[in-house]
Write a protein that holds these residues in place. Structure first.
Motif, PDB file in Angstrom:
ATOM      1  N   LEU A   1       0.766  -1.401   0.146  1.00 56.26           N
ATOM      2  CA  LEU A   1      -0.027  -0.102   0.075  1.00 56.26           C
ATOM      3  C   LEU A   1       0.856   1.225  -0.141  1.00 56.26           C
ATOM      4  N   SER A   2       0.368   2.458  -0.345  1.00 62.21           N
ATOM      5  CA  SER A   2       1.080   3.543  -0.052  1.00 62.21           C
ATOM      6  C   SER A   2       0.885   3.957   1.386  1.00 62.21           C
ATOM      7  N   ALA A   3       1.718   4.955   1.862  1.00 62.16           N
ATOM      8  CA  ALA A   3       1.743   5.278   3.142  1.00 62.16           C
ATOM      9  C   ALA A   3       0.514   5.956   3.589  1.00 62.16           C
ATOM     10  N   ASP A   4      -0.131   6.777   2.583  1.00 63.61           N
ATOM     11  CA  ASP A   4      -1.433   7.541   2.724  1.00 63.61           C
ATOM     12  C   ASP A   4      -2.504   6.646   3.011  1.00 63.61           C
ATOM     13  N   THR A   5      -2.478   5.438   1.972  1.00 59.62           N
ATOM     14  CA  THR A   5      -3.607   4.615   2.207  1.00 59.62           C
ATOM     15  C   THR A   5      -3.670   3.862   3.548  1.00 59.62           C
ATOM     16  N   LEU A   6      -2.446   3.457   3.930  1.00 65.45           N
ATOM     17  CA  LEU A   6      -2.456   2.662   5.346  1.00 65.45           C
ATOM     18  C   LEU A   6      -2.934   3.581   6.403  1.00 65.45           C
ATOM     19  N   LEU A   7      -2.172   4.826   6.629  1.00 63.25           N
ATOM     20  CA  LEU A   7      -2.602   5.907   7.482  1.00 63.25           C
ATOM     21  C   LEU A   7      -3.976   6.063   7.609  1.00 63.25           C
ATOM     22  N   GLU A   8      -4.650   6.244   6.302  1.00 64.98           N
ATOM     23  CA  GLU A   8      -5.866   6.446   6.231  1.00 64.98           C
ATOM     24  C   GLU A   8      -6.729   5.206   6.796  1.00 64.98           C
ATOM     25  N   GLU A   9      -6.434   4.022   6.458  1.00 61.28           N
ATOM     26  CA  GLU A   9      -7.133   2.910   6.860  1.00 61.28           C
ATOM     27  C   GLU A   9      -6.909   2.604   8.406  1.00 61.28           C
ATOM     28  N   TRP A  10      -5.742   2.957   8.805  1.00 60.51           N
ATOM     29  CA  TRP A  10      -5.607   3.043  10.466  1.00 60.51           C
ATOM     30  C   TRP A  10      -6.371   3.910  11.207  1.00 60.51           C
ATOM     31  N   LEU A  11      -6.398   5.184  10.585  1.00 61.90           N
ATOM     32  CA  LEU A  11      -7.373   6.096  11.228  1.00 61.90           C
ATOM     33  C   LEU A  11      -8.878   5.752  11.192  1.00 61.90           C
ATOM     34  N   ARG A  12      -9.293   5.182  10.069  1.00 61.96           N
ATOM     35  CA  ARG A  12     -10.493   5.064  10.189  1.00 61.96           C
ATOM     36  C   ARG A  12     -11.015   3.795  10.935  1.00 61.96           C
ATOM     37  N   GLU A  13     -10.065   2.855  11.016  1.00 63.29           N
ATOM     38  CA  GLU A  13     -10.309   1.911  12.002  1.00 63.29           C
ATOM     39  C   GLU A  13     -10.373   2.127  13.547  1.00 63.29           C
ATOM     40  N   LYS A  14      -9.470   2.987  13.637  1.00 71.75           N
ATOM     41  CA  LYS A  14      -9.625   3.711  15.378  1.00 71.75           C
ATOM     42  C   LYS A  14     -10.765   4.485  15.539  1.00 71.75           C
ATOM     43  N   LEU A  15     -10.913   5.354  14.422  1.00 72.46           N
ATOM     44  CA  LEU A  15     -12.201   6.175  14.771  1.00 72.46           C
ATOM     45  C   LEU A  15     -13.436   5.212  14.797  1.00 72.46           C
ATOM     46  N   ASP A  16     -13.705   4.170  13.726  1.00 74.03           N
ATOM     47  CA  ASP A  16     -14.832   3.649  14.027  1.00 74.03           C
ATOM     48  C   ASP A  16     -14.799   2.763  15.255  1.00 74.03           C
ATOM     49  N   ALA A  17     -13.655   2.249  15.752  1.00 76.10           N
ATOM     50  CA  ALA A  17     -13.811   1.761  17.344  1.00 76.10           C
ATOM     51  C   ALA A  17     -14.289   2.667  18.321  1.00 76.10           C
ATOM     52  N   VAL A  18     -13.942   3.886  17.991  1.00 75.40           N
ATOM     53  CA  VAL A  18     -14.203   4.890  18.912  1.00 75.40           C
ATOM     54  C   VAL A  18     -15.716   5.534  19.112  1.00 75.40           C
ATOM     55  N   THR A  19     -16.055   5.975  17.742  1.00 76.32           N
ATOM     56  CA  THR A  19     -17.126   6.587  17.397  1.00 76.32           C
ATOM     57  C   THR A  19     -17.741   6.136  15.959  1.00 76.32           C
ATOM     58  N   PRO A  20     -18.536   4.974  15.973  1.00 79.67           N
ATOM     59  CA  PRO A  20     -18.962   4.338  14.730  1.00 79.67           C
ATOM     60  C   PRO A  20     -19.842   5.526  13.931  1.00 79.67           C
ATOM     61  N   SER A  21     -19.505   5.602  12.628  1.00 81.96           N
ATOM     62  CA  SER A  21     -20.147   6.677  12.087  1.00 81.96           C
ATOM     63  C   SER A  21     -20.833   6.002  10.648  1.00 81.96           C
ATOM     64  N   ALA A  22     -21.920   6.622  10.322  1.00 82.75           N
ATOM     65  CA  ALA A  22     -22.576   5.944   9.046  1.00 82.75           C
ATOM     66  C   ALA A  22     -22.477   7.226   8.127  1.00 82.75           C
ATOM     67  N   ALA A  23     -21.768   8.165   8.311  1.00 78.67           N
ATOM     68  CA  ALA A  23     -21.530   9.587   7.541  1.00 78.67           C
ATOM     69  C   ALA A  23     -20.663   9.159   6.471  1.00 78.67           C
TER      70      ALA A  23
END
Length: 82
Positions: A59-81
């Motif tokens: 992956l690109s570093a940008d893609t990996l970082l975005e995925e990790w951020l999304r996973e962390k945010l979903d674990a804390v504040t699941p969003s349907a937005a």
């Protein structure tokens, strides 16, 4: 493309009916998916580790970082937005 009222469209959607004939797919977009620039300051070591991990995963570093951020945010504040 056929046209119907918003109420009829919502009813068909809610009932699980095929609504594709009422949508102009050439102009359809999904909100909040447009790319934006985010500046993050990290140490050189962190950047190198991120790049190494991204390379290992193909992956690109940008893609990996975005995925990790999304996973962390979903674990804390699941969003349907998305």
């Amino acid at each position: 493309m056929k046209t119907i009222s918003a109420e009829e469209f919502d009813r068909k959607f809610d009932d699980g009916e095929d609504i594709s004939e009422y949508i102009d797919w050439t102009t359809a977009t999904r909100p909040n998916l447009e790319p934006v620039v985010l500046t993050v300051t990290v140490t050189r070591g962190t950047k190198l580790r991120l790049e190494r991990q991204a390379r290992e995963l193909g992956l690109s570093a940008d893609t990996l970082l975005e995925e990790w951020l999304r996973e962390k945010l979903d674990a804390v504040t699941p969003s349907a937005a998305e």
